[in-house]
Design a protein around this motif. Structure first.
Motif, PDB file in Angstrom:
ATOM      1  N   VAL A 205       0.705  -1.068  -0.045  1.00 26.14           N
ATOM      2  CA  VAL A 205      -0.116  -0.011  -0.048  1.00 26.14           C
ATOM      3  C   VAL A 205       0.770   0.987   0.073  1.00 26.14           C
ATOM      4  CG1 VAL A 205      -1.756   1.334   1.280  1.00 26.14           C
ATOM      5  CG2 VAL A 205      -1.945  -1.236   1.245  1.00 26.14           C
ATOM      6  N   ALA A 206       0.708   2.181  -0.863  1.00 28.17           N
ATOM      7  CA  ALA A 206       1.362   3.284  -1.058  1.00 28.17           C
ATOM      8  C   ALA A 206       0.398   4.468  -0.749  1.00 28.17           C
ATOM      9  CB  ALA A 206       1.989   3.690  -2.348  1.00 28.17           C
ATOM     10  N   ASN A 207       0.959   5.458   0.071  1.00 26.84           N
ATOM     11  CA  ASN A 207      -0.083   6.656   0.379  1.00 26.84           C
ATOM     12  C   ASN A 207       0.707   7.872   0.417  1.00 26.84           C
ATOM     13  OD1 ASN A 207      -2.526   7.971   1.417  1.00 26.84           O
ATOM     14  ND2 ASN A 207      -1.479   8.058   3.130  1.00 26.84           N
ATOM     15  N   ARG A 212      -7.141   6.497   3.351  1.00 22.93           N
ATOM     16  CA  ARG A 212      -6.680   5.587   4.168  1.00 22.93           C
ATOM     17  C   ARG A 212      -7.082   4.129   3.782  1.00 22.93           C
ATOM     18  NH1 ARG A 212      -9.045   5.969  10.195  1.00 22.93           N
ATOM     19  NH2 ARG A 212      -8.130   7.948   9.697  1.00 22.93           N
ATOM     20  N   ALA A 213      -6.088   3.045   3.980  1.00 23.45           N
ATOM     21  CA  ALA A 213      -6.602   1.801   3.621  1.00 23.45           C
ATOM     22  C   ALA A 213      -6.568   0.886   5.012  1.00 23.45           C
ATOM     23  CB  ALA A 213      -5.358   1.046   2.779  1.00 23.45           C
ATOM     24  N   ILE A 222      -6.766  -3.403  10.690  1.00 26.00           N
ATOM     25  CA  ILE A 222      -5.318  -3.035  10.539  1.00 26.00           C
ATOM     26  C   ILE A 222      -5.049  -1.957   9.717  1.00 26.00           C
ATOM     27  CG2 ILE A 222      -3.137  -4.368  10.146  1.00 26.00           C
ATOM     28  CD1 ILE A 222      -4.660  -5.710  12.540  1.00 26.00           C
ATOM     29  N   GLU A 223      -4.705  -0.994  10.311  1.00 23.07           N
ATOM     30  CA  GLU A 223      -4.393   0.322   9.259  1.00 23.07           C
ATOM     31  C   GLU A 223      -3.195   0.112   8.411  1.00 23.07           C
ATOM     32  OE1 GLU A 223      -4.539   3.625  11.731  1.00 23.07           O
ATOM     33  OE2 GLU A 223      -6.646   3.490  11.986  1.00 23.07           O
ATOM     34  N   MET A 224      -3.264   0.202   7.273  1.00 23.96           N
ATOM     35  CA  MET A 224      -2.250  -0.145   6.386  1.00 23.96           C
ATOM     36  C   MET A 224      -1.715   1.277   5.829  1.00 23.96           C
ATOM     37  SD  MET A 224      -1.678  -3.413   5.938  1.00 23.96           S
ATOM     38  CE  MET A 224      -0.416  -3.214   4.777  1.00 23.96           C
ATOM     39  N   SER A 225      -2.092   2.527   6.151  1.00 24.80           N
ATOM     40  CA  SER A 225      -1.497   3.669   5.695  1.00 24.80           C
ATOM     41  C   SER A 225      -1.599   4.702   7.159  1.00 24.80           C
ATOM     42  CB  SER A 225      -2.348   4.218   4.392  1.00 24.80           C
ATOM     43  OG  SER A 225      -3.687   4.423   4.882  1.00 24.80           O
ATOM     44  N   ASN A 226      -0.850   5.745   7.013  1.00 26.01           N
ATOM     45  CA  ASN A 226      -0.949   6.722   7.761  1.00 26.01           C
ATOM     46  C   ASN A 226      -1.522   8.010   7.159  1.00 26.01           C
ATOM     47  OD1 ASN A 226       0.400   5.238  10.066  1.00 26.01           O
ATOM     48  ND2 ASN A 226       2.424   5.621   9.092  1.00 26.01           N
ATOM     49  N   ASP A 227      -2.392   8.850   7.980  1.00 32.57           N
ATOM     50  CA  ASP A 227      -2.990   9.946   7.439  1.00 32.57           C
ATOM     51  C   ASP A 227      -1.931  11.097   7.427  1.00 32.57           C
ATOM     52  OD1 ASP A 227      -5.254   8.319   7.298  1.00 32.57           O
ATOM     53  OD2 ASP A 227      -6.245   9.625   9.030  1.00 32.57           O
ATOM     54  N   HIS A 228      -1.490  11.623   6.540  1.00 33.21           N
ATOM     55  CA  HIS A 228      -0.556  12.705   6.128  1.00 33.21           C
ATOM     56  C   HIS A 228      -1.025  14.033   6.573  1.00 33.21           C
ATOM     57  CE1 HIS A 228       1.781   9.643   3.708  1.00 33.21           C
ATOM     58  NE2 HIS A 228       2.316   9.562   4.953  1.00 33.21           N
ATOM     59  N   LYS A 229      -1.510  14.277   7.899  1.00 33.70           N
ATOM     60  CA  LYS A 229      -2.028  15.627   8.182  1.00 33.70           C
ATOM     61  C   LYS A 229      -0.741  16.452   8.416  1.00 33.70           C
ATOM     62  CE  LYS A 229      -6.328  14.848   8.017  1.00 33.70           C
ATOM     63  NZ  LYS A 229      -7.315  15.247   7.088  1.00 33.70           N
ATOM     64  N   SER A 234       5.597  13.668  13.021  1.00 34.25           N
ATOM     65  CA  SER A 234       6.721  13.282  11.785  1.00 34.25           C
ATOM     66  C   SER A 234       6.306  14.058  10.579  1.00 34.25           C
ATOM     67  CB  SER A 234       6.595  11.823  11.275  1.00 34.25           C
ATOM     68  OG  SER A 234       5.261  11.511  10.635  1.00 34.25           O
ATOM     69  N   GLU A 235       5.255  14.475  10.197  1.00 35.88           N
ATOM     70  CA  GLU A 235       5.220  15.554   9.134  1.00 35.88           C
ATOM     71  C   GLU A 235       5.341  16.911   9.422  1.00 35.88           C
ATOM     72  OE1 GLU A 235       4.350  14.479   5.945  1.00 35.88           O
ATOM     73  OE2 GLU A 235       4.657  12.617   6.683  1.00 35.88           O
TER      74      GLU A 235
END
Length: 386
Positions: A205-207, A212-213, A222-229, A234-235
């Motif tokens: 999974v690419a995000n 969200r996946a 099981i969350e396969m991505s992080n929300d880039h807020k 980290s962001e």
């Protein structure tokens, strides 16, 4: 409680149904085994009920003896040798609605048979599939361009198919640059991008952005991505290191995501590091029999629904009709009922031709043990009803 959310299925024994003969035979066998246990422990009772469960061969519980309260799941099957032979079969359905917004700016793509779609490619394992959700902003041009070209950039990358991670990351950046060169399009429009590339049992999974996946694994999310807020720690650190700023949750006071393709009015020259990044974050997993379906959705879904709630609703729907498209429509309908303020796009991908199995819990000792998965599912049910 949402329509169709009756969480009271009948509970039966996993083998032979529930009848007096079965109960009597199990009691006899259990009694014999308990006598053996007492002899081996000098008259002391076993410390854990799991010891007793291991002796009940007629019930055939897992070796872990963990009684699982998974919603609709039977807990007494999946030896490792069976999982090693598992090969997913892909079925997908999608639903997209404009919602309360004036324009629809989302795009998505569903390819259940990737080998047929791209042709016979050497070293590409079968089966293969590809899915994507693209949440546009500032117009539809960026979302449409990325939707129409991202798979081509992946397949044409020099690292495909020997190094998937480099091929996918390179494709995101190349697609972003190609959009900047598209003079007939509005390059100030932008889009988030969430893709799932599956080959054999491997899913990557690419995000880039806040789609969200979420993987439904035996009823657990099981969350396969992080929300880039932008406010994500980290962001935020990355943005500030590159000279950007965050005002009231918006990157440079303009954008509510920290990663996106397009938005070239906010980026510097190609190849230069800038606070708004098009580089995706990748997560890889190996699918097993426990992995039942994948939900991919734009932030219009996740703004009003937790990952566990979505998995609980999806699993209930799939148990009823085993139709991923109807399932995606139900998730969209539920988000609209919860007054989402955004466009809605949802994809549901099933990994088996069969619906998720119903929970079948032995009638005895239910109150003595509950697994972590059971607690997670209970949390999802409560979240759905809140």
């Amino acid at each position: 409680m949402p329509a169709g959310m009756d969480f009271s299925p009948p509970y039966t024994l996993s083998e032979g149904g529930y009848n007096k003969d079965n109960v009597s035979s199990m009691e006899d066998e259990t009694s014999e085994n308990l006598n053996t246990i007492k002899q081996n422990t000098n008259g002391r009772p076993p410390r854990h009920l799991s010891v007793m469960r291991h002796t009940m061969s007629s019930i055939r519980l897992l070796a872990t003896a963990d009684l699982t309260l998974d919603f609709g799941i039977i807990a007494n099957k999946s030896p490792s040798d069976e999982k090693s032979a598992f090969l997913p079969i892909f079925r997908s359905g999608s639903c997209a609605e404009r919602g309360p917004k004036q324009y629809m700016e989302d795009e998505h793509i569903c390819i259940d048979d990737l080998v047929e779609h791209i042709g016979d490619t050497p070293q590409f394992p079968s089966p293969g599939a590809f899915y994507g959700v693209f949440d546009g902003h500032g117009g539809i041009d960026a979302a449409s361009f990325i939707r129409n070209n991202i798979l081509r950039f992946i397949v044409e990358d020099s690292h495909f198919p020997t190094c998937w991670e480099k091929a996918i990351t390179g494709a995101f950046l190349k697609a972003d640059y190609a959009f900047a060169d598209a003079s007939s399009l509005d390059i100030s429009s932008g889009t988030t991008a969430l893709t799932a590339l599956i080959f054999g049992r491997t899913m990557i999974v690419a995000n880039a952005g806040d789609c969200r996946a979420v993987l439904g694994r035996r009823g657990r999310a099981i969350e396969m991505s992080n929300d880039h807020k932008p406010n994500c720690t980290s962001e935020r650190l990355r943005i500030e290191k590159l000279g950007g700023a965050i005002y009231d949750g918006y990157l440079n006071g303009q954008l509510s995501v920290a990663r996106a393709l397009g938005d070239w009015h906010m980026k510097g020259p190609k190849g230069s590091a800038c606070p708004l990044s098009a580089e995706p974050e990748l997560k890889e997993t190996h699918l097993t029999e426990d992995d039942e379906f994948l939900i991919m959705g734009c932030d219009g879904l996740w703004d009003v629904m937790s990952s566990q709630c979505a998995v609980t609703i999806a699993r209930k729907e799939l148990m009823l009709h085993n139709d991923p498209e109807r399932c995606s429509r139900e998730l969209v309908r539920e988000a609209l009922k919860r007054n989402t303020c955004d466009n809605l796009t949802v994809i549901v991908v099933c990994f088996s031709p069969d619906p998720p199995p119903r929970i079948e819990i032995p009638q005895t000792r239910v109150r003595r043990s509950i697994s972590l998965e059971g607690l997670n599912l209970l949390k999802g049910v409560l979240d759905c009803n809140s």
